[in-house]
Design a protein around this motif. Structure first.
Motif, PDB file in Angstrom:
ATOM      1  N   ASP A 102       0.876  -1.310  -0.091  1.00  0.00           N
ATOM      2  CA  ASP A 102      -0.009  -0.069  -0.223  1.00  0.00           C
ATOM      3  C   ASP A 102       0.971   1.224   0.018  1.00  0.00           C
ATOM      4  OD1 ASP A 102       0.761   0.457   2.685  1.00  0.00           O
ATOM      5  OD2 ASP A 102      -0.943  -0.480   3.474  1.00  0.00           O
ATOM      6  N   ALA A 103       0.168   2.332  -0.130  1.00  0.00           N
ATOM      7  CA  ALA A 103       0.943   3.596  -0.287  1.00  0.00           C
ATOM      8  C   ALA A 103       1.884   3.720   1.015  1.00  0.00           C
ATOM      9  CB  ALA A 103      -0.057   4.967  -0.465  1.00  0.00           C
ATOM     10  N   ALA A 104       1.457   3.572   2.266  1.00  0.00           N
ATOM     11  CA  ALA A 104       2.228   3.645   3.463  1.00  0.00           C
ATOM     12  C   ALA A 104       3.316   2.891   3.509  1.00  0.00           C
ATOM     13  CB  ALA A 104       1.421   3.334   4.660  1.00  0.00           C
ATOM     14  N   GLN A 105       3.421   1.774   2.809  1.00  0.00           N
ATOM     15  CA  GLN A 105       4.554   0.716   2.899  1.00  0.00           C
ATOM     16  C   GLN A 105       5.655   1.237   1.661  1.00  0.00           C
ATOM     17  OE1 GLN A 105       2.358  -2.931   2.078  1.00  0.00           O
ATOM     18  NE2 GLN A 105       2.365  -3.109   4.412  1.00  0.00           N
ATOM     19  N   PHE A 106       4.855   1.669   0.486  1.00  0.00           N
ATOM     20  CA  PHE A 106       5.763   2.371  -0.386  1.00  0.00           C
ATOM     21  C   PHE A 106       6.611   3.556   0.229  1.00  0.00           C
ATOM     22  CE2 PHE A 106       6.707   1.369  -4.779  1.00  0.00           C
ATOM     23  CZ  PHE A 106       7.708   2.384  -5.034  1.00  0.00           C
ATOM     24  N   ARG A 107       5.786   4.285   1.030  1.00  0.00           N
ATOM     25  CA  ARG A 107       6.506   5.447   1.503  1.00  0.00           C
ATOM     26  C   ARG A 107       7.801   5.192   2.708  1.00  0.00           C
ATOM     27  NH1 ARG A 107       1.872   7.871   3.256  1.00  0.00           N
ATOM     28  NH2 ARG A 107       1.345   8.715   1.122  1.00  0.00           N
ATOM     29  N   GLU A 108       7.429   4.108   3.371  1.00  0.00           N
ATOM     30  CA  GLU A 108       8.340   3.556   4.183  1.00  0.00           C
ATOM     31  C   GLU A 108       9.656   2.978   3.403  1.00  0.00           C
ATOM     32  OE1 GLU A 108       7.307   0.538   7.095  1.00  0.00           O
ATOM     33  OE2 GLU A 108       5.807   1.699   8.086  1.00  0.00           O
ATOM     34  N   PHE A 109       9.351   2.330   2.317  1.00  0.00           N
ATOM     35  CA  PHE A 109      10.460   1.824   1.473  1.00  0.00           C
ATOM     36  C   PHE A 109      11.341   2.911   1.002  1.00  0.00           C
ATOM     37  CE2 PHE A 109      11.323   1.148  -3.070  1.00  0.00           C
ATOM     38  CZ  PHE A 109      12.445   0.191  -3.086  1.00  0.00           C
ATOM     39  N   VAL A 110      10.412   3.971   0.590  1.00  0.00           N
ATOM     40  CA  VAL A 110      11.353   5.289   0.281  1.00  0.00           C
ATOM     41  C   VAL A 110      12.211   5.968   1.187  1.00  0.00           C
ATOM     42  CG1 VAL A 110      11.244   7.503  -0.973  1.00  0.00           C
ATOM     43  CG2 VAL A 110      10.076   5.332  -2.021  1.00  0.00           C
ATOM     44  N   VAL A 111      11.575   5.568   2.578  1.00  0.00           N
ATOM     45  CA  VAL A 111      12.295   6.436   3.508  1.00  0.00           C
ATOM     46  C   VAL A 111      13.550   5.707   3.875  1.00  0.00           C
ATOM     47  CG1 VAL A 111      12.162   6.543   6.226  1.00  0.00           C
ATOM     48  CG2 VAL A 111      10.239   7.417   4.676  1.00  0.00           C
ATOM     49  N   HIS A 112      13.541   4.326   4.151  1.00  0.00           N
ATOM     50  CA  HIS A 112      14.787   3.421   4.014  1.00  0.00           C
ATOM     51  C   HIS A 112      15.634   3.919   2.863  1.00  0.00           C
ATOM     52  CE1 HIS A 112      13.309   0.565   7.270  1.00  0.00           C
ATOM     53  NE2 HIS A 112      12.025   0.623   6.534  1.00  0.00           N
ATOM     54  N   ARG A 113      15.319   3.834   1.774  1.00  0.00           N
ATOM     55  CA  ARG A 113      16.240   3.729   0.703  1.00  0.00           C
ATOM     56  C   ARG A 113      16.895   5.457   0.589  1.00  0.00           C
ATOM     57  NH1 ARG A 113      17.851  -0.988  -0.354  1.00  0.00           N
ATOM     58  NH2 ARG A 113      16.845  -1.985  -2.028  1.00  0.00           N
ATOM     59  N   SER A 114      16.233   6.305   1.247  1.00  0.00           N
ATOM     60  CA  SER A 114      16.874   7.695   1.131  1.00  0.00           C
ATOM     61  C   SER A 114      18.081   7.833   1.916  1.00  0.00           C
ATOM     62  CB  SER A 114      15.767   8.737   1.613  1.00  0.00           C
ATOM     63  OG  SER A 114      15.862   8.587   3.274  1.00  0.00           O
ATOM     64  N   ILE A 115      18.538   6.827   2.727  1.00  0.00           N
ATOM     65  CA  ILE A 115      19.770   7.085   3.526  1.00  0.00           C
ATOM     66  C   ILE A 115      20.692   6.808   2.528  1.00  0.00           C
ATOM     67  CG2 ILE A 115      20.970   5.903   5.409  1.00  0.00           C
ATOM     68  CD1 ILE A 115      18.247   7.479   6.327  1.00  0.00           C
ATOM     69  N   TYR A 116      20.566   5.813   1.764  1.00  0.00           N
ATOM     70  CA  TYR A 116      21.736   5.772   0.457  1.00  0.00           C
ATOM     71  C   TYR A 116      21.508   6.638  -0.636  1.00  0.00           C
ATOM     72  CZ  TYR A 116      24.515   4.102  -3.189  1.00  0.00           C
ATOM     73  OH  TYR A 116      25.016   4.019  -4.294  1.00  0.00           O
ATOM     74  N   GLN A 117      20.352   6.752  -0.986  1.00  0.00           N
ATOM     75  CA  GLN A 117      19.857   7.197  -2.481  1.00  0.00           C
ATOM     76  C   GLN A 117      20.144   8.611  -2.317  1.00  0.00           C
ATOM     77  OE1 GLN A 117      16.974   4.406  -3.276  1.00  0.00           O
ATOM     78  NE2 GLN A 117      18.679   3.251  -4.328  1.00  0.00           N
ATOM     79  N   LEU A 118      20.293   9.465  -1.459  1.00  0.00           N
ATOM     80  CA  LEU A 118      20.358  10.668  -1.631  1.00  0.00           C
ATOM     81  C   LEU A 118      21.946  11.137  -1.658  1.00  0.00           C
ATOM     82  CD1 LEU A 118      17.569  12.373   0.947  1.00  0.00           C
ATOM     83  CD2 LEU A 118      17.591  12.271  -1.498  1.00  0.00           C
ATOM     84  N   LYS A 119      22.867  10.048  -1.302  1.00  0.00           N
ATOM     85  CA  LYS A 119      24.178  10.109  -1.873  1.00  0.00           C
ATOM     86  C   LYS A 119      24.530   8.979  -2.713  1.00  0.00           C
ATOM     87  CE  LYS A 119      26.375   8.126   2.185  1.00  0.00           C
ATOM     88  NZ  LYS A 119      25.580   8.329   3.495  1.00  0.00           N
ATOM     89  N   GLU A 120      23.558   8.771  -3.632  1.00  0.00           N
ATOM     90  CA  GLU A 120      23.774   7.496  -4.589  1.00  0.00           C
ATOM     91  C   GLU A 120      25.074   7.791  -5.306  1.00  0.00           C
ATOM     92  OE1 GLU A 120      20.483   6.163  -6.421  1.00  0.00           O
ATOM     93  OE2 GLU A 120      21.503   5.547  -8.193  1.00  0.00           O
ATOM     94  N   ALA A 121      25.694   6.695  -5.412  1.00  0.00           N
ATOM     95  CA  ALA A 121      27.045   6.494  -5.972  1.00  0.00           C
ATOM     96  C   ALA A 121      28.212   7.173  -5.400  1.00  0.00           C
ATOM     97  CB  ALA A 121      26.990   7.549  -7.502  1.00  0.00           C
ATOM     98  N   ASP A 122      28.314   7.967  -4.179  1.00  0.00           N
ATOM     99  CA  ASP A 122      29.170   8.654  -3.681  1.00  0.00           C
ATOM    100  C   ASP A 122      30.209   7.508  -3.052  1.00  0.00           C
ATOM    101  OD1 ASP A 122      28.582  10.919  -4.102  1.00  0.00           O
ATOM    102  OD2 ASP A 122      27.417  11.455  -2.272  1.00  0.00           O
ATOM    103  N   PRO A 123      29.609   6.426  -2.271  1.00  0.00           N
ATOM    104  CA  PRO A 123      30.760   5.700  -1.898  1.00  0.00           C
ATOM    105  C   PRO A 123      31.628   4.598  -2.636  1.00  0.00           C
ATOM    106  CG  PRO A 123      28.328   5.194  -0.842  1.00  0.00           C
ATOM    107  CD  PRO A 123      28.441   6.216  -1.840  1.00  0.00           C
ATOM    108  N   HIS A 124      31.049   4.538  -3.867  1.00  0.00           N
ATOM    109  CA  HIS A 124      31.824   3.854  -4.919  1.00  0.00           C
ATOM    110  C   HIS A 124      32.916   4.803  -5.671  1.00  0.00           C
ATOM    111  CE1 HIS A 124      28.344   1.201  -4.555  1.00  0.00           C
ATOM    112  NE2 HIS A 124      29.267   0.503  -4.528  1.00  0.00           N
TER     113      HIS A 124
END
Ligand SMILES: [Fe+2]
Ligand SMILES: [Fe+2]
Length: 339
Positions: A130-152
């Motif tokens: 559901d929409a709340a679960q998708f939002r949670e998924f995006v919250v988790h992913r934001s920890i990496y994806q807002l600096k996507e590629a930087d560690p590599h």
């Protein structure tokens, strides 16, 4: 970005030190924190967050934390203890694949990816989430994806020749090829805004559990230590090789939930881009690197296995919590702040 709320004695102590001007401090005693070489070093949530914050000093830093802490010997000594613990944590969860002959590395990576039988988060979010679960998924992913590629990107100065050119080619796309609005981190911010989430860097540090920090920590561990450069490349290859299909499903799920084209663009972009990146990563980057450094072929596979295992642990956490009708975020009562 603000330091989040501490989760135990390690982060309590570390954050208190970081709030002051740089100075020397002793590492936490072994006693109540456990042995950094054992399975426990403090509580897992506490240790993952402490390590994440140590690493973040090398990225964007924190409001109210002096930039000179980045290379402070006391922080580095604590980080080393945390890394010892984390490397053991990984070794207990990730079985090291046999080292292939160097020319077999691309094929071995493909076989490793194909053998991954973890639960599919993308299939769930495409069809049922559901929409709340998708939002949670995006919250988790934001920890990496807002600096996507930087560690590599830490890997670039550690390479020469063909593997270096291949890594730069991939990273150039991740960073938008000179167009800031096409940077993958920026596309992800649009996804967050489309879901009514706060798109500022690190906004949800206080909302995610240790397994989410572990996903970022493994990349920083591999990126910041030259001895792990083989694992770093294998990790990136596994990322790229497991991206195209899931991102198509995430886009389909978001469309089902009413997400517009702007919100879905991040996922749509990865369907195309990563179909290309996976070839570059497996052959031009990992294959060429293994040919030059035959002794590191096993490390490449281990890095890939770490990426796959963490992705599986992450999917199991989210799907397990949702099956129980609970939130997957840190603290059952966590309220995700909206914009
Ligand atoms: Fe990307
Ligand atoms: Fe990519």
């Amino acid at each position: 970005m603000q330091l989040p709320v501490p989760r135990g004695p390690l982060t309590d102590r570390l954050f208190a030190e970081l709030a002051r001007p740089p100075h020397a401090f002793g590492p936490p005693p072994a006693g109540p924190y456990g042995d950094p070489c054992g399975d426990r070093y403090g509580d897992e949530e506490d240790a993952q967050l402490a390590l994440f914050v140590c690493y973040e000093l090398h990225y964007q830093g924190f409001d109210g934390v002096d930039d000179r802490w980045e290379w402070n010997p006391s922080v580095l000594a604590l980080r080393e203890r945390l890394e010892t613990w984390f490397e053991g944590w990984l070794a207990r969860r990730v079985s090291r694949p046999p080292a292939p002959p160097p020319r077999e590395v691309p094929r071995a990576l493909a076989a490793l990816v194909a053998s991954d039988d973890g639960p599919s988060l993308s299939a769930y979010l495409r069809g049922r989430g559901d929409a709340a679960q998708f939002r949670e998924f995006v919250v988790h992913r934001s920890i990496y994806q807002l600096k996507e590629a930087d560690p590599h990107t830490w890997g670039i100065p550690r390479l020469l020749g063909r593997p270096k050119a291949a890594l730069v080619e991939i990273q150039s796309d991740e960073y938008g090829g000179g167009r800031p609005e096409r940077m993958h981190a920026e596309l992800f911010r649009a996804t967050m805004r489309g879901l009514g989430l706060d798109d500022s860097y690190g906004a949800y540090l206080g909302s995610v559990p240790g397994v989410t920090f572990a996903i970022s920590n493994v990349m920083s561990l591999f990126g910041l230590h030259r001895r792990h450069r083989g694992a770093l490349l294998g990790h990136l290859a596994a990322f790229e090789m497991t991206s195209s299909l899931p991102n198509r499903r995430y886009s389909q799920g978001l469309r089902r939930l009413g997400g517009d084209a702007g919100a879905r663009r991040y996922y749509d972009e990865h369907v195309q881009a990563d179909a290309v990146h996976e070839q570059i990563a497996a052959h031009d980057m990992c294959g060429a690197f293994a040919a030059e450094h035959p002794g590191l072929a096993g490390d490449i596979l281990y890095g890939a296995a770490c990426a796959l295992t963490l992705d599986r642990l992450f999917a199991e956490h989210l799907l397990g919590r949702w099956r129980e009708g609970r939130t997957s975020l840190w603290r059952a009562d966590a309220q995700v702040s909206m914009r």
